[in-house]
Design a protein around this motif. Sequence first.
Motif, PDB file in Angstrom:
ATOM      1  N   VAL A   8       0.838  -1.203   0.000  1.00  0.00           N
ATOM      2  CA  VAL A   8       0.000   0.000   0.000  1.00  0.00           C
ATOM      3  C   VAL A   8       0.876   1.257   0.000  1.00  0.00           C
ATOM      4  CG1 VAL A   8      -1.677   1.340   1.354  1.00  0.00           C
ATOM      5  CG2 VAL A   8      -2.025  -1.110   1.021  1.00  0.00           C
ATOM      6  N   VAL A   9       1.938   1.266   0.791  1.00  0.00           N
ATOM      7  CA  VAL A   9       2.865   2.410   0.790  1.00  0.00           C
ATOM      8  C   VAL A   9       3.481   2.582  -0.597  1.00  0.00           C
ATOM      9  CG1 VAL A   9       5.089   3.240   1.686  1.00  0.00           C
ATOM     10  CG2 VAL A   9       3.360   2.339   3.254  1.00  0.00           C
ATOM     11  N   ILE A  13       3.152   5.873  -3.060  1.00  0.00           N
ATOM     12  CA  ILE A  13       4.289   6.581  -3.650  1.00  0.00           C
ATOM     13  C   ILE A  13       4.104   6.693  -5.161  1.00  0.00           C
ATOM     14  CG2 ILE A  13       6.779   6.447  -4.113  1.00  0.00           C
ATOM     15  CD1 ILE A  13       7.022   5.191  -1.261  1.00  0.00           C
ATOM     16  N   ALA A  14       3.696   5.607  -5.803  1.00  0.00           N
ATOM     17  CA  ALA A  14       3.435   5.642  -7.250  1.00  0.00           C
ATOM     18  C   ALA A  14       2.323   6.641  -7.568  1.00  0.00           C
ATOM     19  CB  ALA A  14       3.071   4.249  -7.758  1.00  0.00           C
ATOM     20  N   GLY A  15       1.294   6.667  -6.731  1.00  0.00           N
ATOM     21  CA  GLY A  15       0.205   7.630  -6.920  1.00  0.00           C
ATOM     22  C   GLY A  15       0.681   9.067  -6.771  1.00  0.00           C
ATOM     23  N   VAL A  51      13.167   6.811  -9.138  1.00  0.00           N
ATOM     24  CA  VAL A  51      12.570   5.695  -9.880  1.00  0.00           C
ATOM     25  C   VAL A  51      13.200   5.576 -11.265  1.00  0.00           C
ATOM     26  CG1 VAL A  51      10.425   4.878 -10.964  1.00  0.00           C
ATOM     27  CG2 VAL A  51      10.386   5.740  -8.617  1.00  0.00           C
ATOM     28  N   ALA A  52      13.337   6.696 -11.964  1.00  0.00           N
ATOM     29  CA  ALA A  52      13.938   6.676 -13.304  1.00  0.00           C
ATOM     30  C   ALA A  52      15.395   6.215 -13.244  1.00  0.00           C
ATOM     31  CB  ALA A  52      13.833   8.055 -13.948  1.00  0.00           C
ATOM     32  N   LEU A  88      -0.791  -1.899  -9.218  1.00  0.00           N
ATOM     33  CA  LEU A  88       0.594  -1.427  -9.206  1.00  0.00           C
ATOM     34  C   LEU A  88       1.495  -2.131 -10.212  1.00  0.00           C
ATOM     35  CD1 LEU A  88       2.567   0.517  -7.812  1.00  0.00           C
ATOM     36  CD2 LEU A  88       2.971  -1.245  -6.104  1.00  0.00           C
ATOM     37  N   TYR A  89       1.285  -3.425 -10.406  1.00  0.00           N
ATOM     38  CA  TYR A  89       2.204  -4.203 -11.239  1.00  0.00           C
ATOM     39  C   TYR A  89       1.547  -4.592 -12.560  1.00  0.00           C
ATOM     40  CZ  TYR A  89       5.007  -4.565  -7.039  1.00  0.00           C
ATOM     41  OH  TYR A  89       5.756  -4.265  -5.935  1.00  0.00           O
TER      42      TYR A  89
END
Length: 122
Positions: A8-9, A13-15, A51-52, A88-89
């Motif tokens: 969920v965390v 973060i992705a959100g 992330v990049a 997410l995935y």
Amino acid sequence: MLADALLVVHFLIAGFIVGGLILVWIGALAGWAWVRNRWFRYLHLAAIAGVAAEALLGIACPLTIWEDLLRGGARPDSFVGRWVYRLLYYDAPEWMFTTLYAAWAAATLLTLRFVPPRRTAG
């Protein structure tokens, strides 16, 4: 349970990375002052740059590794875990994710130029 909380965390973060940039663009057009907050903008840039960089260097996300270790390699079996995992995935070639992350980082950097953060009065 801990693996689901970490998932969920990771999703939040992705959100933040995706939604943050979109909200900056909308907020710039709508005149929202908070989208020019320096802390928000530089934290957002650092998140997508990290992330990049991981993707460009071929490094797996530490959150994904940690979650896999907590699960013992198994997929989530809780309700929340299954749904957040699906959101997410995605199953796609790795080069596609690397390209998207690098493009999103470039868009975030360009947005800093066109919608610059401002110092808050105080």
